[in-house]
Write an enzyme that holds these catalytic residues in place. Structure first.
Site, mmCIF file in Angstrom:
data_model
loop_
_atom_site.group_PDB
_atom_site.id
_atom_site.type_symbol
_atom_site.label_atom_id
_atom_site.label_comp_id
_atom_site.label_asym_id
_atom_site.label_seq_id
_atom_site.Cartn_x
_atom_site.Cartn_y
_atom_site.Cartn_z
ATOM 1 N N LYS A 190 -5.757 -4.085 0.859
ATOM 2 C CA LYS A 190 -6.294 -3.724 2.171
ATOM 3 C C LYS A 190 -7.192 -4.839 2.685
ATOM 4 O O LYS A 190 -7.696 -5.661 1.916
ATOM 5 C CB LYS A 190 -7.140 -2.444 2.101
ATOM 6 C CG LYS A 190 -6.411 -1.154 1.833
ATOM 7 C CD LYS A 190 -7.406 0.005 1.891
ATOM 8 C CE LYS A 190 -6.754 1.343 1.686
ATOM 9 N NZ LYS A 190 -7.727 2.463 1.819
ATOM 10 N N PHE A 216 -9.059 -3.800 -9.850
ATOM 11 C CA PHE A 216 -7.997 -3.139 -9.082
ATOM 12 C C PHE A 216 -6.663 -3.525 -9.714
ATOM 13 O O PHE A 216 -5.865 -4.255 -9.141
ATOM 14 C CB PHE A 216 -8.081 -3.564 -7.623
ATOM 15 C CG PHE A 216 -7.105 -2.886 -6.685
ATOM 16 C CD1 PHE A 216 -6.283 -1.839 -7.090
ATOM 17 C CD2 PHE A 216 -7.003 -3.315 -5.369
ATOM 18 C CE1 PHE A 216 -5.395 -1.234 -6.223
ATOM 19 C CE2 PHE A 216 -6.113 -2.728 -4.488
ATOM 20 C CZ PHE A 216 -5.308 -1.685 -4.909
ATOM 21 N N GLU A 228 11.184 11.716 6.219
ATOM 22 C CA GLU A 228 9.795 11.777 5.760
ATOM 23 C C GLU A 228 9.787 11.472 4.262
ATOM 24 O O GLU A 228 10.547 12.070 3.493
ATOM 25 C CB GLU A 228 9.188 13.161 5.996
ATOM 26 C CG GLU A 228 9.236 13.616 7.452
ATOM 27 C CD GLU A 228 8.337 12.818 8.350
ATOM 28 O OE1 GLU A 228 7.421 12.143 7.833
ATOM 29 O OE2 GLU A 228 8.528 12.867 9.582
ATOM 30 N N LYS A 286 14.303 9.256 19.226
ATOM 31 C CA LYS A 286 12.951 9.835 19.176
ATOM 32 C C LYS A 286 12.034 8.966 20.032
ATOM 33 O O LYS A 286 11.659 7.863 19.662
ATOM 34 C CB LYS A 286 12.418 9.889 17.746
ATOM 35 C CG LYS A 286 13.300 10.501 16.660
ATOM 36 C CD LYS A 286 14.055 11.719 17.033
ATOM 37 C CE LYS A 286 14.721 12.370 15.825
ATOM 38 N NZ LYS A 286 16.044 11.819 15.490
ATOM 39 N N ASP A 300 1.026 4.169 1.471
ATOM 40 C CA ASP A 300 1.475 4.710 2.757
ATOM 41 C C ASP A 300 2.498 3.794 3.413
ATOM 42 O O ASP A 300 3.501 4.251 3.966
ATOM 43 C CB ASP A 300 0.279 4.902 3.700
ATOM 44 C CG ASP A 300 -0.660 6.009 3.246
ATOM 45 O OD1 ASP A 300 -0.175 6.965 2.613
ATOM 46 O OD2 ASP A 300 -1.872 5.904 3.504
ATOM 47 N N LYS A 301 2.248 2.483 3.348
ATOM 48 C CA LYS A 301 3.188 1.539 3.937
ATOM 49 C C LYS A 301 4.494 1.493 3.144
ATOM 50 O O LYS A 301 5.570 1.256 3.700
ATOM 51 C CB LYS A 301 2.561 0.151 4.005
ATOM 52 C CG LYS A 301 1.720 -0.073 5.229
ATOM 53 C CD LYS A 301 2.597 -0.298 6.451
ATOM 54 C CE LYS A 301 2.177 0.603 7.575
ATOM 55 N NZ LYS A 301 3.220 0.943 8.498
ATOM 56 N N HIS A 316 0.851 -1.194 0.000
ATOM 57 C CA HIS A 316 0.000 0.000 0.000
ATOM 58 C C HIS A 316 0.889 1.247 0.000
ATOM 59 O O HIS A 316 1.937 1.277 0.662
ATOM 60 C CB HIS A 316 -0.894 -0.020 1.237
ATOM 61 C CG HIS A 316 -1.836 1.133 1.330
ATOM 62 N ND1 HIS A 316 -1.442 2.380 1.792
ATOM 63 C CD2 HIS A 316 -3.151 1.244 1.020
ATOM 64 C CE1 HIS A 316 -2.483 3.189 1.770
ATOM 65 N NE2 HIS A 316 -3.528 2.524 1.297
ATOM 66 N N LYS A 355 12.415 7.232 12.024
ATOM 67 C CA LYS A 355 12.992 7.898 13.190
ATOM 68 C C LYS A 355 13.939 6.972 13.934
ATOM 69 O O LYS A 355 13.586 5.825 14.232
ATOM 70 C CB LYS A 355 11.882 8.350 14.138
ATOM 71 C CG LYS A 355 10.916 9.352 13.523
ATOM 72 C CD LYS A 355 9.794 9.694 14.490
ATOM 73 C CE LYS A 355 8.813 10.670 13.854
ATOM 74 N NZ LYS A 355 7.679 10.974 14.765
ATOM 75 N N ARG A 360 1.144 7.831 7.900
ATOM 76 C CA ARG A 360 -0.285 8.060 7.704
ATOM 77 C C ARG A 360 -1.136 6.863 8.112
ATOM 78 O O ARG A 360 -2.357 6.936 8.099
ATOM 79 C CB ARG A 360 -0.570 8.447 6.241
ATOM 80 C CG ARG A 360 -1.921 9.113 6.066
ATOM 81 C CD ARG A 360 -2.001 9.989 4.850
ATOM 82 N NE ARG A 360 -1.807 9.266 3.610
ATOM 83 C CZ ARG A 360 -1.823 9.859 2.408
ATOM 84 N NH1 ARG A 360 -2.014 11.177 2.332
ATOM 85 N NH2 ARG A 360 -1.625 9.160 1.315
ATOM 86 N N LYS A 361 -0.513 5.764 8.480
ATOM 87 C CA LYS A 361 -1.260 4.589 8.933
ATOM 88 C C LYS A 361 -0.983 4.332 10.418
ATOM 89 O O LYS A 361 -0.622 3.244 10.834
ATOM 90 C CB LYS A 361 -0.892 3.368 8.076
ATOM 91 C CG LYS A 361 -1.500 3.429 6.680
ATOM 92 C CD LYS A 361 -3.019 3.323 6.734
ATOM 93 C CE LYS A 361 -3.684 3.421 5.372
ATOM 94 N NZ LYS A 361 -3.777 4.819 4.890
ATOM 95 N N GLU A 404 15.979 15.088 8.274
ATOM 96 C CA GLU A 404 17.267 15.380 8.880
ATOM 97 C C GLU A 404 18.040 14.083 9.106
ATOM 98 O O GLU A 404 17.456 13.070 9.483
ATOM 99 C CB GLU A 404 17.097 16.091 10.232
ATOM 100 C CG GLU A 404 16.285 17.379 10.152
ATOM 101 C CD GLU A 404 14.792 17.113 10.154
ATOM 102 O OE1 GLU A 404 14.113 17.638 9.247
ATOM 103 O OE2 GLU A 404 14.308 16.382 11.033
ATOM 104 N N ASP A 462 -1.577 5.829 -7.010
ATOM 105 C CA ASP A 462 -1.948 6.591 -5.819
ATOM 106 C C ASP A 462 -0.698 7.199 -5.199
ATOM 107 O O ASP A 462 0.421 6.962 -5.644
ATOM 108 C CB ASP A 462 -2.650 5.658 -4.823
ATOM 109 C CG ASP A 462 -3.585 6.390 -3.876
ATOM 110 O OD1 ASP A 462 -3.546 7.639 -3.842
ATOM 111 O OD2 ASP A 462 -4.348 5.719 -3.155
ATOM 112 N N ALA A 463 -0.906 7.972 -4.135
ATOM 113 C CA ALA A 463 0.189 8.600 -3.410
ATOM 114 C C ALA A 463 0.174 8.128 -1.965
ATOM 115 O O ALA A 463 -0.857 7.703 -1.439
ATOM 116 C CB ALA A 463 0.068 10.119 -3.470
ATOM 117 N N ASP A 511 8.988 9.065 20.688
ATOM 118 C CA ASP A 511 7.670 8.667 20.178
ATOM 119 C C ASP A 511 7.743 7.307 19.492
ATOM 120 O O ASP A 511 6.714 6.663 19.283
ATOM 121 C CB ASP A 511 7.042 9.703 19.247
ATOM 122 C CG ASP A 511 7.994 10.332 18.266
ATOM 123 O OD1 ASP A 511 9.143 9.882 18.172
ATOM 124 O OD2 ASP A 511 7.586 11.283 17.583
#
Length: 351
Positions: A148, A205, A38, A244, A12-13, A10, A240, A219-220, A51, A213-214, A246
């Site tokens: 998905k 599909f 990113e 970090k 995003d993945k 996918h 990261k 985002r997941k 960075e 797609d982008a 998080d």
């Protein structure tokens, strides 16, 4: 309860895996690398920004392209990079052992479910993993990497399953639906007589990944964590380095929550910790369970006294600078939890 999951193909993945592949390349040469990548990609172009302060020497573009091919997408992509060194105003606090960012991190575990994870999350992930398996093993050779799943449950009963399966143009929709139900859905959820199953609800599909797609790193978040019924922290993980918090502290909170439940101290646990950037000692800590107040407070105090939540201690205990038997790209493929390869899935005895 309904939970969505996505395959490693996918968009995003894909971006998550590209960002973590850059991290892997950096820390494999220089474990003290500071990385915050990113990635945004779509329609043949990938943008990498962020960075990185490192002694490692590698070609970011090649790492990104190799990650895309490894996933199984085969159309070409262009890569544009804009990567600078970490701000010295951040590094001066992290170099002394402080947290690499502020925020609240959350770990969760529940008794009696798949991998101490919510059952719908586990089933939705198993469906996407099965999609990948039948593609990679050639059981359904016409499948492509994108896809998905979604699982809806009422109580302990599955009521709806939705699958989006990326495929070549050479196969009919009827064949895809028949094969996905028999080779994917029924392999994970055998009793589907009373289950509503939707496969490729919009029809064909045949275009997927960055061809159609982008995607964007991070985002997941719900897929990466515990599904929509469990609260999460504010930060994404992929791209990261473990300074970090998080990322690293969220992993540690999961280990502690799982240790609580696996040790029989509670049937369900949420562990939370908060940080200020550049400060090692957490600003906030809690353990939430359904135990009576006196028992809950006693358990929280035991956890607080046994586990050190300072960033350097977390990194050392989990071995996050020198992964063994896993890599950060592995975490980006199919959720960051419920996989015994990862050190934060190992249970510690709470005394």
């Amino acid at each position: 309860m309904a939970v969505e999951f996505v395959t490693n193909g996918h968009p995003d993945k894909v971006c998550d895996q590209m960002a973590d592949s850059i991290l892997d390349a950096a820390i494999s040469q220089d474990p003290l690398s500071r990385v915050a990548m990113e990635v945004t990609g779509g329609h043949g172009i990938v943008f990498v920004t962020g960075e990185m302060t490192t002694k490692a020497d590698f070609d970011i573009g090649k790492v990104v392209r190799d990650a895309y091919l490894k996933i199984g997408h085969d159309h070409s992509i262009g890569v544009i990079t804009n990567v600078v060194k970490q701000s010295p105003h951040i590094s001066q606090g992290v170099d002394t052992g402080g947290a690499g960012d502020q925020g609240i991190m959350v770990g969760y575990a529940v008794k009696g479910e798949l991998d101490f994870m919510p059952k719908p999350w586990g089933l939705a992930r198993k469906l996407t993993r099965r999609l990948r398996e039948v593609r990679v093993k050639g059981i359904l050779p016409y499948l492509r990497p994108d896809g998905k799943s979604q699982v809806t449950m009422t109580g302990d009963r599955v009521t709806h399953v939705t699958i989006a399966a990326h495929h070549s143009e050479s196969v009919s929709l009827e064949q895809v639906r028949h094969d996905i139900i028999s080779q994917v859905v029924q392999q994970i959820i055998p009793q589907i007589d009373a289950v509503v199953v939707v496969v490729n609800g919009t029809g064909i599909f045949a275009q997927g990944g960055f061809e159609a797609d982008a995607g964007t790193t991070g985002r997941k978040l719900i897929v990466d964590n515990y599904g929509p019924v469990v609260e999460i922290g504010g930060g994404a993980y992929s791209g990261k380095d473990p300074s970090k918090v998080d990322r690293s502290a969220a992993y540690f909170c999961r280990m502690v929550a799982k240790s609580i439940v696996a040790g029989g101290h509670a049937d369900e646990a949420i562990v939370k910790v908060g940080y200020a950037i550049g400060v090692a000692k957490p600003t906030f800590f809690s353990v939430e369970t359904s135990l009576p107040e006196k028992e809950a407070l006693a358990l929280e105090e035991r956890v607080r006294s046994q586990f050190c939540f300072e960033p350097r201690a977390i990194i050392d205990q989990l071995g996050l600078l020198k992964p063994k038997g896993w890599c950060y790209c592995d975490t980006a493929e199919a959720g960051h939890y419920g996989d015994d390869r990862f050190p934060w899935e190992q249970v510690s005895q709470i005394v």
